[in-house]
Design a protein around this motif. Structure first.
Motif, PDB file in Angstrom:
ATOM      1  N   LEU A   1       0.791  -1.233   0.000  1.00 51.33           N
ATOM      2  CA  LEU A   1       0.000   0.000   0.000  1.00 51.33           C
ATOM      3  C   LEU A   1       0.819   1.276   0.000  1.00 51.33           C
ATOM      4  N   VAL A   2       2.037   1.223   0.450  1.00 54.75           N
ATOM      5  CA  VAL A   2       2.801   2.459   0.620  1.00 54.75           C
ATOM      6  C   VAL A   2       4.289   2.188   0.433  1.00 54.75           C
ATOM      7  N   SER A   3       4.998   3.218  -0.006  1.00 54.60           N
ATOM      8  CA  SER A   3       6.449   3.134  -0.164  1.00 54.60           C
ATOM      9  C   SER A   3       7.120   4.196   0.702  1.00 54.60           C
ATOM     10  N   VAL A   4       8.333   3.888   1.162  1.00 52.08           N
ATOM     11  CA  VAL A   4       9.144   4.838   1.925  1.00 52.08           C
ATOM     12  C   VAL A   4      10.538   4.857   1.312  1.00 52.08           C
ATOM     13  N   TYR A   5      11.061   6.048   1.093  1.00 49.29           N
ATOM     14  CA  TYR A   5      12.363   6.242   0.451  1.00 49.29           C
ATOM     15  C   TYR A   5      13.231   7.096   1.360  1.00 49.29           C
ATOM     16  N   LEU A   6      14.385   6.575   1.748  1.00 53.35           N
ATOM     17  CA  LEU A   6      15.344   7.284   2.584  1.00 53.35           C
ATOM     18  C   LEU A   6      16.515   7.712   1.707  1.00 53.35           C
ATOM     19  N   THR A   7      16.654   9.014   1.501  1.00 55.54           N
ATOM     20  CA  THR A   7      17.694   9.504   0.613  1.00 55.54           C
ATOM     21  C   THR A   7      19.039   9.527   1.321  1.00 55.54           C
ATOM     22  N   ASP A   8      20.094   9.519   0.527  1.00 51.78           N
ATOM     23  CA  ASP A   8      21.436   9.564   1.096  1.00 51.78           C
ATOM     24  C   ASP A   8      21.690  10.858   1.862  1.00 51.78           C
ATOM     25  N   ASP A   9      20.942  11.933   1.521  1.00 52.10           N
ATOM     26  CA  ASP A   9      21.149  13.192   2.231  1.00 52.10           C
ATOM     27  C   ASP A   9      20.258  13.321   3.462  1.00 52.10           C
ATOM     28  N   GLY A  10      19.548  12.247   3.844  1.00 51.23           N
ATOM     29  CA  GLY A  10      18.823  12.233   5.109  1.00 51.23           C
ATOM     30  C   GLY A  10      17.341  12.502   5.044  1.00 51.23           C
ATOM     31  N   ARG A  11      16.796  12.801   3.875  1.00 48.62           N
ATOM     32  CA  ARG A  11      15.358  13.032   3.773  1.00 48.62           C
ATOM     33  C   ARG A  11      14.589  11.709   3.776  1.00 48.62           C
ATOM     34  N   VAL A  12      13.313  11.770   4.157  1.00 51.56           N
ATOM     35  CA  VAL A  12      12.427  10.604   4.122  1.00 51.56           C
ATOM     36  C   VAL A  12      11.188  10.981   3.321  1.00 51.56           C
ATOM     37  N   LEU A  13      10.881  10.205   2.282  1.00 50.79           N
ATOM     38  CA  LEU A  13       9.697  10.443   1.462  1.00 50.79           C
ATOM     39  C   LEU A  13       8.780   9.235   1.581  1.00 50.79           C
TER      40      LEU A  13
END
Length: 358
Positions: free
Chosen positions: A332-344
């Motif tokens: 149902l949902v995706s989470v993306y953790l970027t190398d620069d520390g953001r969370v989408l």
């Protein structure tokens, strides 16, 4: 181990994937259900009439999100403490006893093996209790608030009310059909996204024909037949619960914390806005709209490789490497953790989150 922010970022969109992300219930008029063939708008509007309902019941919450299975013993203590509790919310079924006496008195009891969690609201005072940690928190609510606090188990009312708040032209709403939940006649509504880019296939709400109380809510992934998330009553009796259920005194030796929110403006605390691209919600940025909404938390709020070996081990097991960071995609949902520390996070494929981060 401290609870990582990115784990709740998974939970929140799952619980409201079909609600906050944008089901449209256009032109819902404030009229009760009437006749044998009510409109969808009348069924939804009847939910407001249930705010003063008095009842006791048992709720069951189930989920089948397709999270990667963690190998037994892998990651050492990475599954200890708060992280394992959060993962339990995602993967294990939960049953709760619910007691409600109108809009200002509620009690929710979640019982697990050798432990119990309680949330008790009586007017402007709210207690939370965790028997496992022997911790209690007392919160004094804003004097003008009409909202019950969030609890570990989400009720069908929560999902349905958020759906109403997210009225947009992005969803097809079915005509109500008769069903039964926990022995009560109900109207079943099916909300189907018009977007082909969301992971959500449909949301279904079952509303009591007599009282307007939401009895069951489910979210089904695109292309699936069975719900990936469902919460609903398995038993329900109308009538005022015993007054003593809304009184709470922490046991001797409990670790008690108090929070006074009486001076907080409820409107300011909840925030405003229509989810337009770039709108800021207390540090989080909301982009896109409807079912394709993406929430971005700024750098410094998510787990990274520097959060400790336990958190890092759990992160590695639950996520996979993608361009510019790591990600996990449930049904149902995706989470993306970027190398620069953001969370989408959003009810969209990981590729959409990667694109939104650019």
């Amino acid at each position: 181990m401290k609870k990582s922010v990115w784990l709740p970022a998974v939970i929140a969109p799952v619980v409201v994937a079909g609600a906050v992300a944008a089901p449209a219930l256009a032109q819902a008029a404030a009229t009760p259900i009437a006749g044998s063939h009510p409109t969808a708008a009348a069924v939804i509007a009847s939910i407001a009439e249930s705010s003063d309902a008095r009842y006791s019941g048992k709720l069951t919450q189930t989920s089948a999100l397709g999270l990667p299975e963690l190998p037994a013993g892998a990651g050492g203590s990475s599954l200890e403490g708060d992280a394992s509790d959060v993962l339990g919310l995602l993967t294990a079924p939960h049953t709760a006893r619910v007691y409600v006496d109108g809009a200002s008195k509620q009690r929710i009891q979640v019982t697990e093996q050798l432990a119990e969690q309680d949330l008790v609201r009586n007017g402007d005072r709210v207690w939370t209790w965790d028997s496992k940690d022997r911790t209690a928190t007392q919160v004094t609510l804003p004097s003008r608030t009409a909202d019950a606090p969030a609890a570990g188990t989400t009720t069908p009312t929560d999902v349905a009310e958020r759906a109403i708040d997210a009225i947009t032209p992005t969803t097809t709403v079915s005509k109500p059909v008769a069903t039964s939940v926990a022995g009560h006649d109900a109207w079943l509504l099916t909300l189907t996204p018009k977007s082909s880019d969301t992971l959500v296939g449909r949301v279904q709400l079952a509303v009591d024909q007599q009282t307007g109380l939401p009895l069951r809510a489910s979210v089904t992934a695109a292309g699936a037949d069975d719900p990936a998330f469902q919460v609903g009553f398995t038993s329900l009796d109308y009538g005022a619960p015993a007054a003593r259920l809304f009184d709470f005194t922490p046991p001797a030796g409990a670790d008690v914390t108090t929070k006074d929110l009486s001076d907080v403006d409820p409107g300011a605390a909840r925030g405003h806005g229509d989810g337009a691209r770039g709108h800021d919600h207390g540090g989080a940025t909301v982009s896109g709209s409807g079912w394709d909404t993406v929430v971005t938390l700024p750098a410094g709020t998510g787990a990274t490789k520097d959060t400790g070996s336990d958190a890092s081990g759990l992160l590695d097991q639950l996520t996979t490497s993608v361009d510019g960071g790591r990600a996990v995609q449930t049904s149902l949902v995706s989470v993306y953790l970027t190398d620069d520390g953001r969370v989408l996070a959003g009810a969209v494929p990981v590729a959409a989150l990667v694109a939104a981060a650019e």
